[in-house]
Every structure is written in C-alpha cells, then in structure tokens.
Design an enzyme around this catalytic site. Structure first.
Site, PDB file in Angstrom:
ATOM      1  N   CYS A 154       0.822  -1.212   0.000  1.00 14.60           N
ATOM      2  CA  CYS A 154       0.000   0.000   0.000  1.00 14.60           C
ATOM      3  C   CYS A 154       0.854   1.259   0.000  1.00 14.60           C
ATOM      4  O   CYS A 154       1.968   1.265   0.528  1.00 14.60           O
ATOM      5  CB  CYS A 154      -0.866   0.036   1.243  1.00 14.60           C
ATOM      6  SG  CYS A 154      -1.838  -1.450   1.466  1.00 14.60           S
ATOM      7  N   ASN A 166      -1.055   1.309   5.899  1.00  5.18           N
ATOM      8  CA  ASN A 166      -0.185   0.351   5.215  1.00  5.18           C
ATOM      9  C   ASN A 166       0.369  -0.586   6.276  1.00  5.18           C
ATOM     10  O   ASN A 166       0.914  -0.124   7.279  1.00  5.18           O
ATOM     11  CB  ASN A 166       0.955   1.097   4.503  1.00  5.18           C
ATOM     12  CG  ASN A 166       1.996   0.156   3.929  1.00  5.18           C
ATOM     13  OD1 ASN A 166       1.725  -1.030   3.738  1.00  5.18           O
ATOM     14  ND2 ASN A 166       3.183   0.672   3.667  1.00  5.18           N
ATOM     15  N   LYS A 215       6.178  -3.486  -5.053  1.00 12.06           N
ATOM     16  CA  LYS A 215       7.602  -3.149  -5.092  1.00 12.06           C
ATOM     17  C   LYS A 215       8.277  -3.432  -3.766  1.00 12.06           C
ATOM     18  O   LYS A 215       9.353  -3.990  -3.704  1.00 12.06           O
ATOM     19  CB  LYS A 215       7.754  -1.666  -5.476  1.00 12.06           C
ATOM     20  CG  LYS A 215       9.200  -1.183  -5.545  1.00 12.06           C
ATOM     21  CD  LYS A 215       9.915  -1.782  -6.730  1.00 12.06           C
ATOM     22  CE  LYS A 215      11.364  -1.333  -6.838  1.00 12.06           C
ATOM     23  NZ  LYS A 215      12.106  -2.247  -7.734  1.00 12.06           N
ATOM     24  N   GLU A 238      18.255 -15.107 -11.739  1.00 14.19           N
ATOM     25  CA  GLU A 238      17.722 -13.756 -11.887  1.00 14.19           C
ATOM     26  C   GLU A 238      17.025 -13.599 -13.246  1.00 14.19           C
ATOM     27  O   GLU A 238      15.952 -12.991 -13.336  1.00 14.19           O
ATOM     28  CB  GLU A 238      18.854 -12.730 -11.709  1.00 14.19           C
ATOM     29  CG  GLU A 238      18.452 -11.280 -11.887  1.00 14.19           C
ATOM     30  CD  GLU A 238      17.292 -10.820 -11.007  1.00 14.19           C
ATOM     31  OE1 GLU A 238      16.878 -11.538 -10.102  1.00 14.19           O
ATOM     32  OE2 GLU A 238      16.782  -9.711 -11.278  1.00 14.19           O
TER      33      GLU A 238
HETATM   34  C1  AGP Z   1      12.553  -8.106  -8.028  1.00 14.34           C
HETATM   35  O1  AGP Z   1      12.324  -7.840  -9.345  1.00 14.34           O
HETATM   36  C2  AGP Z   1      11.364  -8.139  -7.179  1.00 14.34           C
HETATM   37  N1  AGP Z   1      10.593  -6.989  -7.261  1.00 14.34           N
HETATM   38  C3  AGP Z   1      11.563  -8.692  -5.786  1.00 14.34           C
HETATM   39  O2  AGP Z   1      12.017 -10.006  -5.913  1.00 14.34           O
HETATM   40  C4  AGP Z   1      12.495  -7.911  -4.822  1.00 14.34           C
HETATM   41  O3  AGP Z   1      13.820  -8.028  -5.241  1.00 14.34           O
HETATM   42  C5  AGP Z   1      12.319  -8.468  -3.401  1.00 14.34           C
HETATM   43  O4  AGP Z   1      10.996  -8.274  -3.002  1.00 14.34           O
HETATM   44  C6  AGP Z   1      13.257  -7.834  -2.412  1.00 14.34           C
HETATM   45  O5  AGP Z   1      13.027  -6.475  -2.267  1.00 14.34           O
HETATM   46  P1  AGP Z   1      14.073  -5.543  -1.556  1.00 14.34           P
HETATM   47  O6  AGP Z   1      15.312  -5.581  -2.365  1.00 14.34           O
HETATM   48  O7  AGP Z   1      13.442  -4.182  -1.555  1.00 14.34           O
HETATM   49  O8  AGP Z   1      14.289  -6.099  -0.183  1.00 14.34           O
END
Ligand code: AGP
Length: 606
Positions: free
Chosen positions: A2, A99, A601, A479
């Site tokens: 959120c 959130n 994200k 990756e």
């Molecule tokens: C990557 O493309 C993803 N959005 C996801 O795997 C991300 O890397 C993961 O959630 C970790 O996030 P952070 O690096 O903000 O901890």
C-alpha cells in the site's frame, strides 16, 4: 504494498493526493481512495482499480474540494479488492489510511462488536479506525498513543479527526513513512518520490512517533506528547530520476541507467586502485575476523547474494551461506558472534529481511546492510552499511538495483580476499580495473538491443521455459528466470545445468525454449554437453555466450554474444540481455511492465 500520502497546505488537496499517489503506483495496488476536508467535513472518494478509475469516479460523482486530507493505494491483504474494502476507512469521527497488517485485528474486532460497533468492510484497518473513535475524547495525540499500545503488527497510518479540520496525523511501526516539509505545506508519504514535486525536505518518522501536520508546520511527538526535534533530510533524488524521461517504461529506463549507477556506486569506494569501504565502517581488520558469512535477502536481492557467494568463496575462500530471508528467520539458523550477516535490500523495508536482520543481531552476529533507499529501516538498524547509489528504482521488476548490489558484492569480495591474503595487491588492482571498465562495456551493449527483441519475439507464445547454467551462470540464470516470470507471466525455472538429468529434463518437449547461459570458460564444455542433452530432446535453445565462440551447427536456435570479459566479472555483463529479453517479452505480450499483476515493489508484510 500500500501507498500512503497526506497533505495540508494551500493547493487543491485532491489533486495533490492523486498526483502523489501516482508516484507510488510502482508499489503495486488494486484500489485507491482519498479523504479531504471540505468545508470542515471529511469527504471520502474511493474505488477499486487504478487511480484513473478513482479520478473517473470523482469526475462523475464530484471531487472533494479542500486543502487538507489523506490518500491511499491498497494492495489487498485482508478482504478482496473492492470499493468497500478500499481505504480510507471511517470509524465515526476518525478516518484513516493504513499500510501494514494488524495482527490482532480479530480480537479487537470482537471486542468492538461486543461494545455495539458495526463494521462496513472486511479489512483489519477499519478496526483501527473504530478503535480510535472508541477511545477518542478530544485529544488526537493521546488517543493515537492509547490505540497503538493495543494494536499488534505493522502500520503506517494517516489519520484525520473530524474535530481537527486542516490537520493530518500520522504514526508508524515497521511500515515506512516520511513527513515532507514545504513552504506553507506539509506532507506524509510512504516514499520520497511522492513529494519530490513539492519539496525535497523531509523527516524520517521513527517507530511509534506521532506526526501532527498543519499548513505551517509539521511537529513530531513521542507517545507521551513530548515534542521531538529531528534532523531534516534532504532528498538527493530529483524529479527527473523519478520520471520516465522519454522511455516507454521505467524498467527500460532503469536498465539503461545501469552504467551510471555502477559508476556512482563504486567510484567513492575505490582509492588508489583498491577497494576502500572505510566510510561505510568496514575495514580489512573487521572483515578478516569472520569465520563465515551469511547473505540473507529476498527475490532479486537474494539472487545478487548468490553471485556474491560464488565470488566471495572463489576469491576469499571463506564459506558463504545464502538464505531466503523468509526461511532464515524461522529455521533457527546457526549464527554466532563470529559470523557476518549481510542483508541485501533495495527498499530497506522488506519485512522478512528486516526480521532476519533483527534475528542476526539477537544472535550476536555483526550485520552489514546493502541498501538503496536512504534512511530506510534496514539501513538504520544494521551495524555497518553500504548504500548502493542506484537512485530511485520505480519499476517493480528490479534491474539497476540488482546490478549495483552485485557491484558491491565484488567490492566486498575483493576487500575480504585482500584482507585474508588470498589475492595480492596487484591482483586486486587488476580486478578493480575490470570492475571499473564494466559501465563502458554495458554502455556499448545497450547501443544494440535488437537481438534481444528478436529473441523475445520467439518466446511470447511459450507456456514455460528453462534457464540453465553452471557456477556463476547458474547464479545469474536465477535472476533471468525471475525477471521473465515477473513481467511476462510465463512460467520459467532456473536450473543448474548439471542437475537437469536428475529429473527436470523430463519436462523438455518439442519446441520448449531453454535459455542456456554459457559464459564461464572453466565450465564451458560441460555446459555445452548439457545443452546438447536438451537439444536432442527437442528444446529450442537460446544460447548466451561469449563473442569469440562460434556454436557448432545445430547446437542453438539463436545466440546472443557477449563482450569477452573475465569469468569472475561476467554476470554484470550477461545479466543485461536477460533483463532485456524479459522486458521485451512482456512488452510484446502487452503486459503492464512496470506494475506486473499481483506484485508490490516493497513487500513490507510477511
Ligand atoms: C525483483 O524484481 C522483485 N521486485 C523482488 O524479488 C524484490 O527483489 C524483493 O521483493 C526484495 O526487495 P528488496 O530488495 O526491496 O528487499
């Protein structure tokens, strides 16, 4: 997850809230809403769907008009995405956006129902709104203090009280929240890009601090109503870095920003041709004393850790264990005071990574955070800190953050290897030069991306595909596979090429795409044999290899050739076509590349 915003000032609040929420769209959401004081009354507008659905709804039903209010984009946890579950939620005289997750919401809800309260939504958030109203006796700050002692879980809350028009209140625990301060206007937001258009000055709200925002000032209090003086932060990101700048998507822009991001990340950490991490609190002596290293992270950040493991073990000969944070935190890891735990996180707010950090500290290990977002929780709580300087990463699919995370892994590996006398100063200097050359190499590759578009066009109808590789190529293929899954919605798996014949090769059928990464010269012949095995069973092979290799007839259906850099540094180069293949596959399938379905994200809940 959120997104929260709040505004008090002189502008049209609804417009500011919608604009600020649009800068948080990258966090992922399924509904949106705002609450604005209009003639001293709180008016709420909310809708399932995107911000444009909310704007259309307000166009038909009327947009609240006023200069103070709160806004929210919701990523559903408790209760399906729907109008009724969208935030803001009301509890009589109090309206809130939230959130996080209220873990004891069921008990609190039962209590409130017994007290005669009725609920309109299925959310955990409405419980907090009702509880605030239940305890409210005219003093918002003491009411908030009271309520948060009863609430368990994580929260960033934006709150308005009907009795206090033109004032916005906020409080947080675990979920991020900043307080922006402009000329005659104040803001709250989940992240800096939301306020950049209006101000670059902000305070970081700490756990259980309460912010009170009015037009002319933003004050912060502790739970006993003592005023707290805080240091003002100044964002070093500008609006341009949070805009698409002519690119069709943030993901593509961020792929193109990688050469610069590497330079900004490594340059300040190199002196006299050698790694120098002293400004991060890291000296060769510190690094020399650890018996083993854990790298703990989630998703892409964990994949950066996999590259780190191969490189650190190879160069520094110290055992490295890479852990998924959500597993690490519950598997009673054997971590001691002699260990270093490295937490990698772009956002610095990922719930599982934060918990892993907390656990490691409790177990007595030294902790090092590798984080992109300044002032984030993980950055503040680790013993040592290396910021990656990638600038804001807006696309949900991480690209440039991964690149700089591995750049930092290299610096660390070189520094540890040097500290342990596993490489000489001269060897280390050579490695540093190789690292410094990478931005230019990638820049050159980005001038010629048609090949990746062509490869992507051959993948768009696939139901499933495999990524294979050995050693660093395997770490990298993890990756590549995740990137493709995230944005194209095509199922894919990465597999250690040598492990295929122990089961997974049964999946290969006529025409199944296999992306084979074969860059590591010491493992090359072995990988080629594995490619032949899948080819013989009908796979359609996309070979990612060095430009000095000419594949034999029939080995691959198409081939992407990479600049011929050293084995150890190759992942930084080889990841670029993998990112572009994922990107173009998603574009050609017509997907929402920057905001893939179901994803957020920053994953601030478990
Ligand atoms: C990557 O493309 C993803 N959005 C996801 O795997 C991300 O890397 C993961 O959630 C970790 O996030 P952070 O690096 O903000 O901890």
């Amino acid at each position: 997850m959120c997104g929260i915003v709040g505004y008090v000032g002189y502008r049209n609040c609804a417009d500011v809230l919608i604009d600020a929420l649009s800068k948080l769209e990258y966090r992922g959401y399924d509904s949106a809403g705002i609450a604005v004081f209009e003639n001293e009354e709180i008016k709420v507008a909310k809708s399932q769907g995107r911000l444009k659905d909310l704007s259309e709804k307000m166009l038909k039903e009327g947009k609240p008009s006023g200069t103070a209010g709160i806004g929210h984009t919701r990523w559903a946890t408790h209760g399906e995405p729907s109008d009724k579950n969208s935030h803001p939620h009301e509890g009589g005289r109090v309206t809130i956006v939230h959130n996080g997750i209220i873990e004891n919401y069921k008990n609190l809800k039962d209590f409130l129902i017994k007290e005669g309260r009725c609920f309109k939504s299925d959310t955990d958030t409405e419980v907090v709104a009702q509880l605030l109203d239940y305890y409210y006796e005219g003093n918002p700050v003491s009411t908030i203090s009271r309520v948060i002692t009863e609430v368990e879980g994580s929260y960033a809350l934006g709150i308005v009280f009907a009795d206090f028009p033109d004032t916005v209140f906020a409080v947080r625990k675990e979920s991020p929240l900043i307080v922006g301060v402009g000329e005659n206007e104040s803001f709250i937001a989940s992240d800096v890009p939301a306020i950049l258009k209006y101000t670059r000055n902000y305070y970081l709200l700490e756990h259980n601090e309460i912010a009170v925002l009015s037009k002319n000032k933003a004050c912060i209090y502790d739970l006993h109503y003592n005023k707290i003086e805080k240091e003002m932060q100044v964002a070093d990101w500008d609006m341009d870095s949070a805009e698409k700048g002519g690119y069709e998507h943030f993901m593509l822009k961020e792929i193109f920003e990688q050469p610069n991001a590497i330079k900004t990340t490594i340059t300040p950490r190199i002196s006299d041709g050698l790694p120098n991490l002293e400004e991060c609190g890291i000296t060769p002596e510190t690094l020399n004393k650890f018996k083993q290293i854990f790298i703990v992270a989630c998703g892409t950040a964990m994949h950066a850790g996999m590259v780190g493991k191969y490189v650190i073990e190879k160069l520094a000969r110290i055992p490295v264990i890479v852990d998924i944070a959500s597993e690490f935190r519950y598997r009673e890891p054997i971590v001691t005071k002699d260990d270093l735990v490295i937490i990698i996180s772009q956002s610095g707010e990922t719930a599982d990574s934060r918990a892993a950090l907390e656990l490691s500290k409790k177990l007595g290990a030294k902790t090092l955070a590798i984080v992109n977002v300044k002032g984030s929780t993980i950055a503040r709580e680790a013993d040592m800190l290396i910021y990656t300087h990638a600038g804001p990463e807006i696309a949900v699919a991480s690209t440039k953050a991964y690149m700089v995370q591995i750049a930092v892994m290299y610096l660390l590996a070189f520094e540890i290897a040097l500290a342990k006398n596993k490489i000489t100063t001269e060897e280390c200097k050579k490695l540093i030069v190789m690292l410094q050359d990478i931005p230019e190499t990638i820049q050159g590759m980005l001038k010629n991306i048609e090949e990746t578009q062509y490869i992507a066009s051959g993948l768009i109808n696939a139901d499933s595909l495999l990524y294979i590789g050995r050693g660093l190529d395997y770490a990298l293929s993890m990756e590549g596979s995740l990137k493709l899954k995230e944005v194209s919605y095509i199922h894919s798996e990465s597999y250690a090429a040598g492990e295929l014949k122990h089961g997974t090769i049964s999946l290969i059928s006529e025409g199944m795409p296999v992306i084979a990464v074969a860059t590591q010269t010491d493992l090359f012949d072995k990988t080629i044999s594995n490619i032949k095995e899948v080819k013989a069973r009908g796979a359609k092979v996309v070979l990612i290899c060095r430009d000095n290799y000419e594949p034999e007839e029939g080995l691959a259906d198409c081939c992407f050739k990479l600049p011929n850099v050293d084995n150890i540094i190759m992942p930084m180069v080889a990841v670029v076509p993998l990112q572009l293949i994922a990107y173009y596959t998603a574009v050609l399938r017509g997907n929402d590349v920057d905001k893939p379905r179901n994803l957020a994200k920053s994953v601030t809940v478990e």
